[in-house]
Design an enzyme around this catalytic site. Structure first.
Site, PDB file in Angstrom:
ATOM      1  N   ARG A 174      25.844  39.065  40.648  1.00 19.48           N
ATOM      2  CA  ARG A 174      25.858  38.748  39.205  1.00 19.48           C
ATOM      3  C   ARG A 174      25.047  37.485  38.982  1.00 19.48           C
ATOM      4  NH1 ARG A 174      31.758  37.797  37.141  1.00 19.48           N
ATOM      5  NH2 ARG A 174      31.967  40.061  37.120  1.00 19.48           N
ATOM      6  N   ARG A 226      31.803  29.561  34.879  1.00 13.58           N
ATOM      7  CA  ARG A 226      31.005  30.788  34.976  1.00 13.58           C
ATOM      8  C   ARG A 226      29.803  30.742  34.039  1.00 13.58           C
ATOM      9  NH1 ARG A 226      33.926  35.255  36.843  1.00 13.58           N
ATOM     10  NH2 ARG A 226      35.438  34.611  38.394  1.00 13.58           N
ATOM     11  N   LYS A 264      38.950  30.901  37.535  1.00 12.60           N
ATOM     12  CA  LYS A 264      37.672  30.917  36.798  1.00 12.60           C
ATOM     13  C   LYS A 264      37.772  30.131  35.489  1.00 12.60           C
ATOM     14  CE  LYS A 264      38.219  35.511  36.581  1.00 12.60           C
ATOM     15  NZ  LYS A 264      38.000  36.918  36.285  1.00 12.60           N
ATOM     16  N   LYS A 277      35.643  29.816  31.646  1.00  6.45           N
ATOM     17  CA  LYS A 277      34.572  30.417  30.843  1.00  6.45           C
ATOM     18  C   LYS A 277      34.287  29.598  29.590  1.00  6.45           C
ATOM     19  CE  LYS A 277      35.506  34.901  32.745  1.00  6.45           C
ATOM     20  NZ  LYS A 277      35.944  36.291  32.535  1.00  6.45           N
ATOM     21  N   CYS A 289      34.011  48.440  30.365  1.00  9.14           N
ATOM     22  CA  CYS A 289      33.759  47.743  31.636  1.00  9.14           C
ATOM     23  C   CYS A 289      33.276  48.755  32.668  1.00  9.14           C
ATOM     24  CB  CYS A 289      35.032  47.060  32.108  1.00  9.14           C
ATOM     25  SG  CYS A 289      36.234  48.232  32.747  1.00  9.14           S
ATOM     26  N   CYS A 317      34.317  49.059  40.744  1.00 14.31           N
ATOM     27  CA  CYS A 317      35.292  47.970  40.641  1.00 14.31           C
ATOM     28  C   CYS A 317      36.523  48.255  41.495  1.00 14.31           C
ATOM     29  CB  CYS A 317      35.708  47.779  39.188  1.00 14.31           C
ATOM     30  SG  CYS A 317      36.922  46.457  39.052  1.00 14.31           S
ATOM     31  N   CYS A 326      41.452  48.762  33.656  1.00 13.95           N
ATOM     32  CA  CYS A 326      42.682  48.091  34.109  1.00 13.95           C
ATOM     33  C   CYS A 326      43.004  46.998  33.095  1.00 13.95           C
ATOM     34  CB  CYS A 326      42.504  47.528  35.528  1.00 13.95           C
ATOM     35  SG  CYS A 326      41.799  45.866  35.587  1.00 13.95           S
ATOM     36  N   CYS A 364      38.046  43.000  30.963  1.00 12.39           N
ATOM     37  CA  CYS A 364      36.648  42.568  31.085  1.00 12.39           C
ATOM     38  C   CYS A 364      35.781  42.957  29.891  1.00 12.39           C
ATOM     39  CB  CYS A 364      36.043  43.146  32.359  1.00 12.39           C
ATOM     40  SG  CYS A 364      36.847  42.538  33.847  1.00 12.39           S
TER      41      CYS A 364
HETATM   42 FE1  SRM Z   1      35.821  40.700  34.663  1.00 12.58          FE
HETATM   43  C1  SRM Z   1      37.417  40.793  37.634  1.00 12.58           C
HETATM   44  C2  SRM Z   1      33.565  42.906  35.725  1.00 12.58           C
HETATM   45  C3  SRM Z   1      33.889  39.919  32.003  1.00 12.58           C
HETATM   46  C4  SRM Z   1      38.537  39.300  33.125  1.00 12.58           C
HETATM   47  N1  SRM Z   1      35.507  41.626  36.427  1.00 12.58           N
HETATM   48  C5  SRM Z   1      36.257  41.500  37.552  1.00 12.58           C
HETATM   49  C6  SRM Z   1      35.583  42.216  38.730  1.00 12.58           C
HETATM   50  C7  SRM Z   1      34.695  41.240  39.415  1.00 12.58           C
HETATM   51  C8  SRM Z   1      36.529  42.926  39.708  1.00 12.58           C
HETATM   52  C9  SRM Z   1      36.953  42.169  40.933  1.00 12.58           C
HETATM   53  O1  SRM Z   1      37.465  41.038  40.831  1.00 12.58           O
HETATM   54  O2  SRM Z   1      36.827  42.743  42.011  1.00 12.58           O
HETATM   55  C10 SRM Z   1      34.756  43.282  37.942  1.00 12.58           C
HETATM   56  C11 SRM Z   1      33.514  43.832  38.644  1.00 12.58           C
HETATM   57  C12 SRM Z   1      33.327  45.275  38.274  1.00 12.58           C
HETATM   58  C13 SRM Z   1      32.061  45.869  38.750  1.00 12.58           C
HETATM   59  O3  SRM Z   1      32.119  46.828  39.553  1.00 12.58           O
HETATM   60  O4  SRM Z   1      31.000  45.456  38.331  1.00 12.58           O
HETATM   61  C14 SRM Z   1      34.561  42.574  36.625  1.00 12.58           C
HETATM   62  N2  SRM Z   1      34.010  41.219  34.061  1.00 12.58           N
HETATM   63  C15 SRM Z   1      33.259  42.227  34.576  1.00 12.58           C
HETATM   64  C16 SRM Z   1      32.072  42.533  33.698  1.00 12.58           C
HETATM   65  C17 SRM Z   1      30.841  43.000  34.472  1.00 12.58           C
HETATM   66  C18 SRM Z   1      32.497  43.583  32.654  1.00 12.58           C
HETATM   67  C19 SRM Z   1      31.438  44.140  31.757  1.00 12.58           C
HETATM   68  O5  SRM Z   1      31.661  45.252  31.308  1.00 12.58           O
HETATM   69  O6  SRM Z   1      30.444  43.519  31.460  1.00 12.58           O
HETATM   70  C20 SRM Z   1      31.919  41.178  32.981  1.00 12.58           C
HETATM   71  C21 SRM Z   1      31.077  40.199  33.742  1.00 12.58           C
HETATM   72  C22 SRM Z   1      30.906  38.929  32.949  1.00 12.58           C
HETATM   73  C23 SRM Z   1      29.940  37.956  33.548  1.00 12.58           C
HETATM   74  O7  SRM Z   1      28.746  38.197  33.481  1.00 12.58           O
HETATM   75  O8  SRM Z   1      30.384  36.907  34.026  1.00 12.58           O
HETATM   76  C24 SRM Z   1      33.368  40.710  33.004  1.00 12.58           C
HETATM   77  N3  SRM Z   1      36.133  39.711  32.912  1.00 12.58           N
HETATM   78  C25 SRM Z   1      35.230  39.603  31.901  1.00 12.58           C
HETATM   79  C26 SRM Z   1      35.876  39.145  30.705  1.00 12.58           C
HETATM   80  C27 SRM Z   1      35.209  38.936  29.337  1.00 12.58           C
HETATM   81  C28 SRM Z   1      34.607  37.572  29.222  1.00 12.58           C
HETATM   82  O9  SRM Z   1      34.685  36.764  30.134  1.00 12.58           O
HETATM   83  O10 SRM Z   1      34.019  37.277  28.185  1.00 12.58           O
HETATM   84  C29 SRM Z   1      37.218  38.980  31.019  1.00 12.58           C
HETATM   85  C30 SRM Z   1      38.339  38.594  30.031  1.00 12.58           C
HETATM   86  C31 SRM Z   1      38.298  37.160  29.635  1.00 12.58           C
HETATM   87  C32 SRM Z   1      39.065  36.334  30.603  1.00 12.58           C
HETATM   88  O11 SRM Z   1      38.515  35.944  31.614  1.00 12.58           O
HETATM   89  O12 SRM Z   1      40.267  36.127  30.356  1.00 12.58           O
HETATM   90  C33 SRM Z   1      37.363  39.330  32.412  1.00 12.58           C
HETATM   91  N4  SRM Z   1      37.638  40.086  35.290  1.00 12.58           N
HETATM   92  C34 SRM Z   1      38.634  39.595  34.485  1.00 12.58           C
HETATM   93  C35 SRM Z   1      39.825  39.426  35.273  1.00 12.58           C
HETATM   94  C36 SRM Z   1      41.186  38.884  34.762  1.00 12.58           C
HETATM   95  C37 SRM Z   1      41.224  37.391  34.794  1.00 12.58           C
HETATM   96  C38 SRM Z   1      42.581  36.847  34.474  1.00 12.58           C
HETATM   97  O13 SRM Z   1      42.658  35.773  33.895  1.00 12.58           O
HETATM   98  O14 SRM Z   1      43.604  37.450  34.824  1.00 12.58           O
HETATM   99  C39 SRM Z   1      39.505  39.864  36.580  1.00 12.58           C
HETATM  100  C40 SRM Z   1      40.447  39.888  37.801  1.00 12.58           C
HETATM  101  C41 SRM Z   1      40.533  38.575  38.492  1.00 12.58           C
HETATM  102  O15 SRM Z   1      39.839  37.621  38.172  1.00 12.58           O
HETATM  103  O16 SRM Z   1      41.369  38.502  39.391  1.00 12.58           O
HETATM  104  C42 SRM Z   1      38.134  40.281  36.549  1.00 12.58           C
HETATM  105 FE1  SF4 Z   2      37.424  46.249  36.860  1.00  7.72          FE
HETATM  106 FE2  SF4 Z   2      39.566  45.990  35.370  1.00  7.72          FE
HETATM  107 FE3  SF4 Z   2      37.457  44.456  34.902  1.00  7.72          FE
HETATM  108 FE4  SF4 Z   2      37.339  46.994  34.327  1.00  7.72          FE
HETATM  109  S1  SF4 Z   2      38.734  45.521  33.382  1.00  7.72           S
HETATM  110  S2  SF4 Z   2      35.787  45.837  35.446  1.00  7.72           S
HETATM  111  S3  SF4 Z   2      38.579  47.917  35.887  1.00  7.72           S
HETATM  112  S4  SF4 Z   2      38.694  44.405  36.722  1.00  7.72           S
END
Ligand code: SRM
Ligand code: SF4
Length: 556
Positions: free
Chosen positions: A70, A139, A201, A203, A420, A426, A465, A469
Site C-alpha cells: 500500500r 497512516r 493505527k 488516521k 472493501c 483480505c 467484516c 474499511c
Molecule cells: Fe482497513 C484492516 C483494507 C481503510 C478499518 N484493512 C485492513 C486489512 C489490511 C486487513 C488486514 O489487517 O489483514 C485490509 C486489506 C484488504 C486487502 O486485501 O486489500 C484493509 N482498509 C482497507 C482498504 C484497502 C479498503 C478499501 O476498500 O479501500 C482501505 C485502505 C486505506 C489506506 O489506503 O490506508 C482501508 N480500514 C480502512 C478504513 C477507512 C478509513 O480509514 O478511512 C477503516 C475504518 C476507519 C478506522 O480505521 O476506524 C479501516 N482496516 C480497518 C480495521 C479496523 C480497525 C479498528 O479500529 O478496529 C482493520 C483491522 C485491524 O486493524 O486490525 C483493517
Molecule cells: Fe477486510 Fe474487513 Fe477491511 Fe473488508 S472490512 S477489507 S473484509 S478487514
C-alpha cells in the site's frame, strides 16, 4: 505489568528491523508470523489468495503466500510518472490490477516475496513510498479533492505533505532493508513515537471547512482549514473518530470525531503532535480492539481532551460556528479555474483492471502517459485526471470510448457506492464485498426504480467484516459481513458524513436482503419521499424500522 505480544514485538524489533533482512535471504516463500507484524510498518501485508491453494508434494494443499503493498500517497496526488510506476508494477509483479483505496492510496496485491524489494525500490525512485502506510503509526493523510484547481484548496497540498512528513517514522529501517542504505551510526530514535510506536493505527484527514470530501469525522484527527485573503488562517480541529468494531463486542464501536475548536494556522503542528502523543500515552496497549484514540476521547471526555491538547501544544481552542458541510461532485468533465479540464472517473470499488470489453487499466495508462496528466485518488475509490488541455479532449474521449470506459457519472447509486476488497485477498474477510457489490447494487437500483426514488439513491457501502474499511457506518445504508452470506445492516448516516449509523440488525441472510430493502424503501416512500433515506431512517425509531426485517432470522 507484562507487555502484550504486539508491544513486546515492537519494542524488541530494533526500531522495525526485526529479522526482515535475514528472512529476505532465505528460500521460504513467506515471512515468519512475527515478521509480518513488522512488515505492516513498511507498508505491506502478507496474504494468501483464499480461493487458491497450492498442492504440496505430499498430496495435500497449502496457502500460496504473497504480499499486498500500500502506498504512502498524501492526498492521493500522483504525477504522471508516479501513476505509471504503480500501473507497471501491478502488471509486472502484482496480480494485474491496481486497487484505489478509501484513504486515497493504491494497493497492489499478489506480489511474491522475491519481488518485493525491487518493487519498493521502484516506488522510492518515483519519490513515493510505502513506509507507514500500515502499522501502529500515522497512516496515509487524506486531503480534500481539488478538481477545479482552486488556488486556496491547493494550499492544502503543502499541509497534507507537512503532516505526513512530520509523522513519518524516523527509523532508518526502511532505507536499510529495502533501499540498501547503510546503517547510520548510533541509536536510531523515534522522537515522537518511541520504541513501541503508537498503541494502534492513527488516521488524519485535511480539508477546507465546509468541504467533506474526506469523511473527516471518521478520522482519528482532522483539520478543516479556514481562509483569509486566499491564505489559510486557521483550522477547526477534530479528534476521536473511527469506525472499526467487532460484532457483539460492546466495548468496540464506530464513533464520529468531536470538534475541539478552532486554532490559528501557526499551531497546526503543535496541536497535531499533542493529539498523536495523547494517543501514544493514553491509548490502551493491552487490548488492541480497544486501542484507538476514539476510546480515549469517549472515556475521558471532550473537556479533558481539549485541556490535555491545549496544555501539550500551548494552543487555545476558540469556539466558532462551523460552516455547513457539503460533498462536492467531481465525476465527469469539468473546467478548472486555470482553464484546463479535469475528468473524474468512477471506478467501481476502486479496482483498476482490464476486463473483456472494458480496458480500464490500459486506457488509463495510455491517456495519463500520452497527455502527461497528474491524478488524484479520491476517498470514494475514484480517480480524477487533472490538467487536461481542452484541445486534447476529443482524442482522450476516443481512447476511453474505444476501451468501453464511461466518462460520465453512472446513476447516483453506483456513483457513491463503496466496497472493501474482502475475499479473496483480505485475511479478515468473513463475507464477500467487492465481488458481490455490482449484483447487490442492481437489486437496490431496481427497488429504487420501483418506488420512483432513484434520484435520491442512498450512499451504500459494503464490507466483508465489521472492521469498516469502506466506511459502512457513516453511509446512509451500510452492510458489514457477519459470516458467509450474512450481513449486519446499518441505516441513518447522512449524505454529508457527520453521523454514525444505527444497527438495524447484525444478522440478515443475503437471501432475505431484497425483501428487507423493499420494505425499508416502501416505508421511506410512504412516510417521507422527499427526504434522503439517511435522514428518514435517522429520525425513525429503530423498532419501526425493524419491522422491515424478516420474521425469522438465523440463530444468534
Ligand atoms: Fe482497513 C484492516 C483494507 C481503510 C478499518 N484493512 C485492513 C486489512 C489490511 C486487513 C488486514 O489487517 O489483514 C485490509 C486489506 C484488504 C486487502 O486485501 O486489500 C484493509 N482498509 C482497507 C482498504 C484497502 C479498503 C478499501 O476498500 O479501500 C482501505 C485502505 C486505506 C489506506 O489506503 O490506508 C482501508 N480500514 C480502512 C478504513 C477507512 C478509513 O480509514 O478511512 C477503516 C475504518 C476507519 C478506522 O480505521 O476506524 C479501516 N482496516 C480497518 C480495521 C479496523 C480497525 C479498528 O479500529 O478496529 C482493520 C483491522 C485491524 O486493524 O486490525 C483493517
Ligand atoms: Fe477486510 Fe474487513 Fe477491511 Fe473488508 S472490512 S477489507 S473484509 S478487514
Amino acid at each position: 505489568m507484562e507487555l502484550s505480544k504486539n508491544e513486546k514485538l515492537k519494542q524488541d524489533s530494533g526500531f522495525l528491523r526485526g529479522s526482515i533482512v535475514e528472512e529476505l535471504k532465505n528460500s521460504s516463500a513467506s515471512f515468519e508470523k512475527d515478521t509480518t507484524l513488522l512488515l505492516k510498518f513498511h507498508g505491506m501485508y502478507q496474504q494468501d489468495n483464499r480461493d487458491a491453494r497450492v498442492k504440496t508434494e505430499e498430496g495435500g494443499t497449502e496457502k500460496a503466500h504473497s504480499l499486498m503493498i500500500r502506498g504512502r500517497i498524501p492526498g492521493g496526488r500522483l504525477n504522471t510518472e508516479q501513476y505509471l510506476v504503480w500501473d507497471e508494477l501491478a502488471s509486472r509483479v502484482g496480480n494485474g490490477s491496481m486497487r484505489l483505496t478509501t484513504r486515497q492510496s493504491i494497493q497492489l496485491h499478489g506480489i511474491l516475496k522475491q519481488d518485493i524489494k525491487r518493487t519498493l525500490q521502484k516506488i522510492h525512485e518515483s519519490l513515493l513510498s510505502t513506509t507507514g502506510a500500515c502499522g501502529d503509526i500515522v497512516r496515509n493523510v487524506t486531503q480534500s479533492l481539488n478538481f477545479l484547481n482552486d488556488p486556496s484548496l491547493a494550499k492544502l497540498d503543502g499541509v497534507a505533505q507537512l503532516i505526513s512528513d512530520h509523522f513519518r517514522a524516523r527509523s532508518g529501517a526502511y532505507a536499510e532493508v529495502w533501499l540498501d542504505d547503510e546503517k547510520l551510526p548510533g541509536p536510531v530514535e523515534e522522537p515522537i513515537y518511541g520504541d513501541r510506536y503508537l498503541p494502534r493505527k492513527f488516521k488524519i484527514g485535511v480539508t477546507a471547512a465546509g468541504n467533506n470530501s474526506i469523511d473527516i469525522y471518521t478520522n482519528d484527527m482532522g483539520f478543516a482549514a479556514t481562509f483569509e485573503n486566499g491564505q489559510i488562517n486557521g483550522y477547526f480541529v477534530f479528534a476521536g473518530g473511527g469506525l472499526g468494531r467487532t460484532h457483539r463486542n460492546a466495548k468496540t464501536y464506530a464513533r464520529v470525531a468531536d470538534n475541539l475548536g478552532w486554532i490559528p494556522a501557526s499551531k497546526l503542528i503543535p496541536v497535531a503532535e499533542a493529539i498523536v502523543t495523547i494517543h501514544r500515552d493514553f491509548g490502551d496497549r493491552n487490548d488492541r480492539k480497544h486501542a484507538r484514540l476514539k476510546y480515549v476521547v469517549a472515556e475521558k471526555g471532550i473537556d479533558w481532551m481539549r485541556t490535555e491538547t491545549e496544555s501539550r501544544s500551548g494552543a487555545k481552542f476558540e469556539q466558532k460556528p462551523l460552516p455547513a458541510w457539503n460533498t462536492p461532485e467531481y465525476l465527469g468533465w469539468q473546467k478548472a479555474k486555470d482553464g484546463t479540464l479535469t475528468l473524474g472517473l468512477h471506478i467501481l470499488a476502486g479496482r483498476i483492471v482490464d476486463n473483456a470489453g472494458h480496458s480500464l487499466k490500459t486506457s488509463l495508462r495510455n491517456v495519463i502517459r500520452d497527455y502527461r496528466l497528474s491524478t488524484q485518488v479520491t476517498p470514494d475509490q475514484d480517480l480524477i485526471l487533472l490538467g487536461i488541455r481542452e484541445s486534447d479532449r476529443p482524442a482522450i474521449e476516443q481512447v476511453f470510448r474505444a476501451a468501453g470506459v464511461r466518462m460520465d457519472a453512472p446513476n447516483s447509486l453506483f456513483s457513491k457506492a463503496l466496497a472493501c476488497p474482502a475475499l479473496p485477498t483480505c485475511s479478515l474477510a468473513i463475507a464477500e464485498s467487492e465481488r458481490t457489490l455490482p449484483a447487490f447494487l442492481e437489486v437496490i437500483q431496481k427497488k429504487l426504480e420501483k418506488y420512483g426514488l432513484e434520484d435520491r439513491a442512498p450512499t451504500v457501502r459494503m464490507t466483508g467484516c465489521p472492521n469498516g474499511c469502506a466506511r459502512p457506518y457513516s453511509a446512509e445504508l451500510g452492510f458489514a459481513g457477519r459470516s458467509m452470506n450474512i450481513y449486519g445492516v446499518y441505516v441513518g448516516g447522512d449524505y454529508e458524513g457527520t453521523r454514525i449509523t444505527k444497527e438495524l440488525s447484525d444478522n440478515v441472510p443475503l437471501s432475505e436482503m431484497e425483501g428487507v430493502i423493499d420494505r425499508l424503501f416502501a416505508m421511506w416512500k410512504e412516510q417521507a419521499p422527499s427526504d434522503r433515506f439517511g435522514d428518514f431512517t435517522h429520525r425513525m425509531p429503530l423498532e419501526e424500522l425493524q419491522k422491515a426485517l424478516p420474521a425469522v432470522r438465523p440463530a444468534q
